[in-house]
Write a protein that holds these residues in place. Structure first.
Motif, PDB file in Angstrom:
ATOM      1  N   ASP A 131      -4.528 -64.922 -79.265  1.00  0.00           N
ATOM      2  CA  ASP A 131      -5.078 -65.767 -78.367  1.00  0.00           C
ATOM      3  C   ASP A 131      -4.350 -65.879 -77.038  1.00  0.00           C
ATOM      4  OD1 ASP A 131      -2.854 -67.249 -79.532  1.00  0.00           O
ATOM      5  OD2 ASP A 131      -3.990 -69.143 -79.117  1.00  0.00           O
ATOM      6  N   VAL A 132      -3.392 -65.878 -76.924  1.00  0.00           N
ATOM      7  CA  VAL A 132      -2.388 -65.748 -75.764  1.00  0.00           C
ATOM      8  C   VAL A 132      -2.662 -64.503 -75.069  1.00  0.00           C
ATOM      9  CG1 VAL A 132      -0.232 -65.998 -74.721  1.00  0.00           C
ATOM     10  CG2 VAL A 132      -0.821 -67.392 -76.424  1.00  0.00           C
ATOM     11  N   ALA A 133      -2.729 -63.335 -75.549  1.00  0.00           N
ATOM     12  CA  ALA A 133      -2.711 -62.189 -75.087  1.00  0.00           C
ATOM     13  C   ALA A 133      -4.228 -62.023 -74.440  1.00  0.00           C
ATOM     14  CB  ALA A 133      -2.643 -60.935 -75.921  1.00  0.00           C
ATOM     15  N   GLU A 134      -5.250 -62.638 -74.903  1.00  0.00           N
ATOM     16  CA  GLU A 134      -6.703 -62.736 -74.571  1.00  0.00           C
ATOM     17  C   GLU A 134      -6.588 -63.257 -73.041  1.00  0.00           C
ATOM     18  OE1 GLU A 134      -9.258 -60.937 -75.342  1.00  0.00           O
ATOM     19  OE2 GLU A 134      -9.107 -60.605 -77.457  1.00  0.00           O
ATOM     20  N   ARG A 135      -5.777 -64.287 -72.977  1.00  0.00           N
ATOM     21  CA  ARG A 135      -5.912 -64.969 -71.614  1.00  0.00           C
ATOM     22  C   ARG A 135      -5.191 -63.982 -70.670  1.00  0.00           C
ATOM     23  NH1 ARG A 135      -5.566 -71.261 -71.665  1.00  0.00           N
ATOM     24  NH2 ARG A 135      -6.732 -71.754 -73.376  1.00  0.00           N
ATOM     25  N   PHE A 136      -4.531 -63.048 -70.972  1.00  0.00           N
ATOM     26  CA  PHE A 136      -4.090 -62.210 -69.852  1.00  0.00           C
ATOM     27  C   PHE A 136      -5.148 -61.139 -69.628  1.00  0.00           C
ATOM     28  CE2 PHE A 136      -1.334 -58.110 -69.018  1.00  0.00           C
ATOM     29  CZ  PHE A 136      -0.871 -58.468 -67.659  1.00  0.00           C
ATOM     30  N   VAL A 137      -5.693 -60.897 -70.508  1.00  0.00           N
ATOM     31  CA  VAL A 137      -6.914 -59.821 -70.286  1.00  0.00           C
ATOM     32  C   VAL A 137      -7.871 -60.562 -69.504  1.00  0.00           C
ATOM     33  CG1 VAL A 137      -8.939 -58.745 -71.288  1.00  0.00           C
ATOM     34  CG2 VAL A 137      -6.944 -58.777 -72.499  1.00  0.00           C
ATOM     35  N   ASP A 138      -8.059 -61.886 -69.403  1.00  0.00           N
ATOM     36  CA  ASP A 138      -9.028 -62.619 -68.530  1.00  0.00           C
ATOM     37  C   ASP A 138      -8.518 -62.672 -67.197  1.00  0.00           C
ATOM     38  OD1 ASP A 138     -10.713 -63.064 -70.657  1.00  0.00           O
ATOM     39  OD2 ASP A 138      -9.756 -65.133 -71.217  1.00  0.00           O
ATOM     40  N   GLU A 146     -10.129 -53.637 -65.845  1.00  0.00           N
ATOM     41  CA  GLU A 146     -10.773 -53.620 -66.995  1.00  0.00           C
ATOM     42  C   GLU A 146      -9.634 -52.972 -68.134  1.00  0.00           C
ATOM     43  OE1 GLU A 146     -13.637 -50.158 -69.641  1.00  0.00           O
ATOM     44  OE2 GLU A 146     -13.733 -50.048 -67.374  1.00  0.00           O
ATOM     45  N   VAL A 147      -9.744 -53.615 -69.287  1.00  0.00           N
ATOM     46  CA  VAL A 147      -8.900 -53.653 -70.450  1.00  0.00           C
ATOM     47  C   VAL A 147      -9.533 -52.827 -71.581  1.00  0.00           C
ATOM     48  CG1 VAL A 147      -7.434 -54.668 -72.286  1.00  0.00           C
ATOM     49  CG2 VAL A 147      -7.443 -55.563 -69.950  1.00  0.00           C
ATOM     50  N   SER A 148      -8.996 -51.568 -71.520  1.00  0.00           N
ATOM     51  CA  SER A 148      -9.811 -50.255 -72.511  1.00  0.00           C
ATOM     52  C   SER A 148      -9.213 -50.781 -73.930  1.00  0.00           C
ATOM     53  CB  SER A 148      -9.085 -49.012 -72.323  1.00  0.00           C
ATOM     54  OG  SER A 148      -9.433 -48.665 -70.971  1.00  0.00           O
ATOM     55  N   SER A 149      -7.870 -51.466 -74.172  1.00  0.00           N
ATOM     56  CA  SER A 149      -7.529 -51.669 -75.635  1.00  0.00           C
ATOM     57  C   SER A 149      -6.377 -52.909 -75.427  1.00  0.00           C
ATOM     58  CB  SER A 149      -7.110 -50.580 -76.338  1.00  0.00           C
ATOM     59  OG  SER A 149      -5.707 -50.053 -75.763  1.00  0.00           O
ATOM     60  N   LEU A 150      -6.430 -53.764 -76.296  1.00  0.00           N
ATOM     61  CA  LEU A 150      -5.483 -54.861 -76.120  1.00  0.00           C
ATOM     62  C   LEU A 150      -4.804 -54.727 -77.669  1.00  0.00           C
ATOM     63  CD1 LEU A 150      -4.164 -57.502 -75.457  1.00  0.00           C
ATOM     64  CD2 LEU A 150      -6.033 -58.722 -76.246  1.00  0.00           C
ATOM     65  N   ALA A 151      -3.401 -54.771 -77.474  1.00  0.00           N
ATOM     66  CA  ALA A 151      -2.401 -54.901 -78.828  1.00  0.00           C
ATOM     67  C   ALA A 151      -1.686 -56.111 -78.900  1.00  0.00           C
ATOM     68  CB  ALA A 151      -1.834 -53.658 -79.104  1.00  0.00           C
ATOM     69  N   SER A 152      -1.796 -56.948 -80.044  1.00  0.00           N
ATOM     70  CA  SER A 152      -1.097 -58.241 -80.028  1.00  0.00           C
ATOM     71  C   SER A 152      -0.129 -58.157 -81.159  1.00  0.00           C
ATOM     72  CB  SER A 152      -2.044 -59.340 -80.235  1.00  0.00           C
ATOM     73  OG  SER A 152      -2.941 -59.283 -79.095  1.00  0.00           O
ATOM     74  N   ARG A 153       1.140 -58.098 -80.765  1.00  0.00           N
ATOM     75  CA  ARG A 153       2.351 -57.817 -81.960  1.00  0.00           C
ATOM     76  C   ARG A 153       2.326 -59.613 -82.785  1.00  0.00           C
ATOM     77  NH1 ARG A 153       6.892 -53.948 -82.267  1.00  0.00           N
ATOM     78  NH2 ARG A 153       8.113 -54.613 -84.070  1.00  0.00           N
ATOM     79  N   GLY A 154       2.062 -60.493 -82.194  1.00  0.00           N
ATOM     80  CA  GLY A 154       2.132 -61.640 -82.782  1.00  0.00           C
ATOM     81  C   GLY A 154       3.139 -62.524 -82.910  1.00  0.00           C
ATOM     82  N   ILE A 155       4.089 -62.235 -81.996  1.00  0.00           N
ATOM     83  CA  ILE A 155       5.610 -62.908 -82.164  1.00  0.00           C
ATOM     84  C   ILE A 155       5.330 -63.981 -81.506  1.00  0.00           C
ATOM     85  CG2 ILE A 155       8.039 -62.702 -81.147  1.00  0.00           C
ATOM     86  CD1 ILE A 155       7.765 -59.631 -81.724  1.00  0.00           C
ATOM     87  N   VAL A 156       5.932 -65.281 -81.899  1.00  0.00           N
ATOM     88  CA  VAL A 156       5.815 -66.480 -81.475  1.00  0.00           C
ATOM     89  C   VAL A 156       6.718 -66.794 -80.508  1.00  0.00           C
ATOM     90  CG1 VAL A 156       5.576 -68.987 -82.083  1.00  0.00           C
ATOM     91  CG2 VAL A 156       4.391 -67.466 -83.612  1.00  0.00           C
ATOM     92  N   THR A 157       7.938 -66.600 -80.729  1.00  0.00           N
ATOM     93  CA  THR A 157       9.127 -67.139 -79.598  1.00  0.00           C
ATOM     94  C   THR A 157       9.574 -65.990 -78.861  1.00  0.00           C
ATOM     95  OG1 THR A 157      10.931 -66.448 -81.264  1.00  0.00           O
ATOM     96  CG2 THR A 157       9.787 -68.536 -81.676  1.00  0.00           C
ATOM     97  N   ALA A 158       9.748 -66.385 -77.676  1.00  0.00           N
ATOM     98  CA  ALA A 158      10.730 -65.316 -76.640  1.00  0.00           C
ATOM     99  C   ALA A 158      12.109 -64.885 -77.270  1.00  0.00           C
ATOM    100  CB  ALA A 158      10.701 -66.067 -75.454  1.00  0.00           C
ATOM    101  N   ALA A 159      12.775 -65.791 -78.070  1.00  0.00           N
ATOM    102  CA  ALA A 159      13.967 -65.400 -78.639  1.00  0.00           C
ATOM    103  C   ALA A 159      13.853 -64.121 -79.573  1.00  0.00           C
ATOM    104  CB  ALA A 159      14.533 -66.818 -79.360  1.00  0.00           C
TER     105      ALA A 159
END
Length: 240
Positions: A131-138, A146-159
């Protein structure tokens, strides 16, 4: 005298990319960094809105002002694009007012770097939840990217992102290219990439732009300095 660009960086994860890049770029570039408050380390919209709040950034910008920097960059992609283009624009305007120098953020750095390269179609390899990555696409779409593909690794913390090995970063980015993309974007400043810029581009076979790379390039752009060798495909690049 060295060109001095200051960076506001949330918490602790891959902040050592900045002294690494300072060393690589040479004595003519100084990249002082101030850690901003991170009340909760989470790639979650509500937490990111707090991480990038005016109150938090103003405190950091005041500290950089005291170091006589020539420009300031908010080195947090998710903590800028989560506000949308309008909010992110307001964010850097307020930063400039407090710091008394030109300001920008990593999200705008990606947009301007793509313009400098003449790239309009990309793949995104994001460590964030979807859901966060999608905001970058927007955010990119607002500039016609144009974003041809979006991959999200799903890591919650920066650490946790900051602990990923070089081999893991290379594998993740290479696995999430797309044949239609002209470049691959890696948008998390919590990811260590300073020593991988040329290797990433060679591995993928097209330009790869990473968050800490574009942040430094954007800071140099703000003071009308041409990026020296050491910033991968952005070395020597300029834009408007």
């Amino acid at each position: 005298m060295a060109v001095t660009v200051g960076f506001l960086y949330p918490g602790y994860s891959a902040e050592d990319d900045y002294p690494t890049l300072e060393r690589i770029l040479g004595a003519e570039v100084a990249l002082p960094l101030v850690h901003t408050e991170m009340r909760e380390d989470a790639h979650r919209v509500d937490a990111l809105l707090d991480i990038g709040s005016a109150e938090v950034l103003a405190a950091g910008a005041e500290r950089l002002r005291q170091q006589n920097v020539s420009a300031v960059v908010w080195a947090c992609t998710s903590g800028s694009f989560v506000f949308g283009v309008e909010g992110a624009t307001r964010q850097v305007r307020q930063l400039a007012e407090v710091a008394g120098v030109p300001a920008s953020s990593t999200s705008f750095a990606f947009v301007r770097a793509l313009r400098a390269l003449g790239v309009r179609r990309v793949a995104v390899a994001a460590t964030y939840p979807g859901d966060v990555a999608e905001r970058f696409v927007d955010f990119l779409a607002d500039d016609g990217v144009e974003v041809s593909s979006l991959a999200s690794r799903g890591i919650v913390t920066a650490a946790e992102v900051g602990t990923l090995s070089s081999a893991d970063v290379l594998e993740f980015v290479a696995a999430h290219d797309h044949p239609d993309a002209e470049a691959v974007l890696v948008p998390d400043t919590a990811l260590h990439t300073a020593l991988l810029l040329d290797e990433l581009t060679a591995r993928v076979g097209k330009p790869v732009l990473t968050a800490n790379q574009v942040s430094v390039w954007e800071g140099l752009r703000l003071v009308d300095a041409v990026a020296p060798q050491g910033l991968g495909v952005l070395s020597g690049r300029r834009t408007e």
